[in-house]
Design a protein around this motif. Sequence first.
Motif, PDB file in Angstrom:
ATOM      1  N   GLN A 235       0.916  -1.332   0.014  1.00 16.60           N
ATOM      2  CA  GLN A 235       0.083   0.088  -0.022  1.00 16.60           C
ATOM      3  C   GLN A 235       0.838   1.273  -0.208  1.00 16.60           C
TER       4      GLN A 235
ATOM      5  N   TRP B  17       1.516   3.049  -3.328  1.00 16.48           N
ATOM      6  CA  TRP B  17       0.393   3.947  -3.645  1.00 16.48           C
ATOM      7  C   TRP B  17       0.228   5.081  -3.085  1.00 16.48           C
TER       8      TRP B  17
ATOM      9  N   SER C  60       2.789   7.434  -3.923  1.00 14.32           N
ATOM     10  CA  SER C  60       3.091   7.734  -5.511  1.00 14.32           C
ATOM     11  C   SER C  60       4.402   7.605  -6.101  1.00 14.32           C
TER      12      SER C  60
ATOM     13  N   LYS D 263      -4.895   0.389 -14.245  1.00 15.62           N
ATOM     14  CA  LYS D 263      -4.600   1.152 -13.032  1.00 15.62           C
ATOM     15  C   LYS D 263      -3.736   2.476 -13.704  1.00 15.62           C
TER      16      LYS D 263
ATOM     17  N   ARG E  28      -3.546   6.762 -12.858  1.00 15.29           N
ATOM     18  CA  ARG E  28      -2.395   7.141 -12.237  1.00 15.29           C
ATOM     19  C   ARG E  28      -1.462   7.486 -13.235  1.00 15.29           C
TER      20      ARG E  28
END
Length: 273
Positions: free
Chosen positions: A115, A118, A121, A181, A185
Motif C-alpha cells: 500500500q 500507492w 506515489s 490502473k 495514475r
Amino acid sequence: MEFPPRPTLFDFHGVSMTRYFTDNWENVQKLEARSDDIVLASYPKAGNTWVSYILDLLYCTQSSPEQQDTVPLYEKVPFLELYCPGFLNGVDGVNQMTSFPRIIKTHLPVPLLPQSIWEQSSKIIYVARNAKDSVVSYFHFDRMNKAQPEPGDWSSFLHRFMEGKMVFGSWYEHVTCWWEKKQTRSNILYLFYEDLIEDFDRELNRLCSFLELSPSAEKKKHITEKVLFKNTKHNKMVNMSTNEAFDFNISQFIREGNVGDWKNHFTVQQDEE
C-alpha cells in the motif's frame, strides 16, 4: 550447495504463488516506500531485467561507475517479494539500499502491491510483453530454474499458462489490471517489450521524460550500446550466471530476446487456441 526440491503452486489471495514469494509476506506488505522510489513491475519474462539494466545505467553509473563491473544487477535492483535460499532477500535488499532513487523490481499484480507504494506515489514502470513470447520464455526459464515449480512438457505448460496456473497468476489479468490502473495514475509508465525492440531510442526518450532525466546524447549512446542483447547476454553482472538455482546447461537466463520466437514452439492448433 544442494538446492531444495522444487516448490509447488498454491492459491494466495486469488493468485497462484509459491512459498518463495509468500514466506516473507508480512514484511513485503510493511515496505516503507519513498516518493522517489522507482518500482519496476512486470509479469515474469517480459523484459524486467533488461529495463532494470537500463535504469541502472541511467542512475547508478553517476554515483558509482565501478559497480558496473563488480556488483551483480540483482543486488542493485532487489526483487521485492523474493525470499528464497541462495538469493538476496528482497525486502532486506531494499531496506539496505543507500543510494537514491531506490530501484525495486516486482512481479506482483496490482492488488498485491504494498500500500505504501500507492500512498507515496512512487514512480512505477510497467513492462508488458505479448502472451505467446512470454509463455515460451517462461517455459524455458522454469526448465532451468530449480526455484520454480516443475514445468512438465511444453503442451501441458501452455495449457497451465492459459488457465493462469503460473507463479504470479494469469498473464491476462496481470497486464490488464496494470493497464487499467495506469489510466487513473500519472505515476505509472506502461512500456511494451516490442516497442523497445522496434525503436529503442524513442522508448528511452519516453522513459527519461517520465523520470524527468536529461541524459546527454553521449550517455544515451553508451546505454544503447551496453543494453544490446548480445552484450547483455554475456555480461556476468546481468545474465545471472553466478546463481546456483539456475542450470545453464538446460537454458540461458537471457535466452533469445527477440519478438516472434513463439513461432518456433507453437503448433498451428496451439496458435489458434
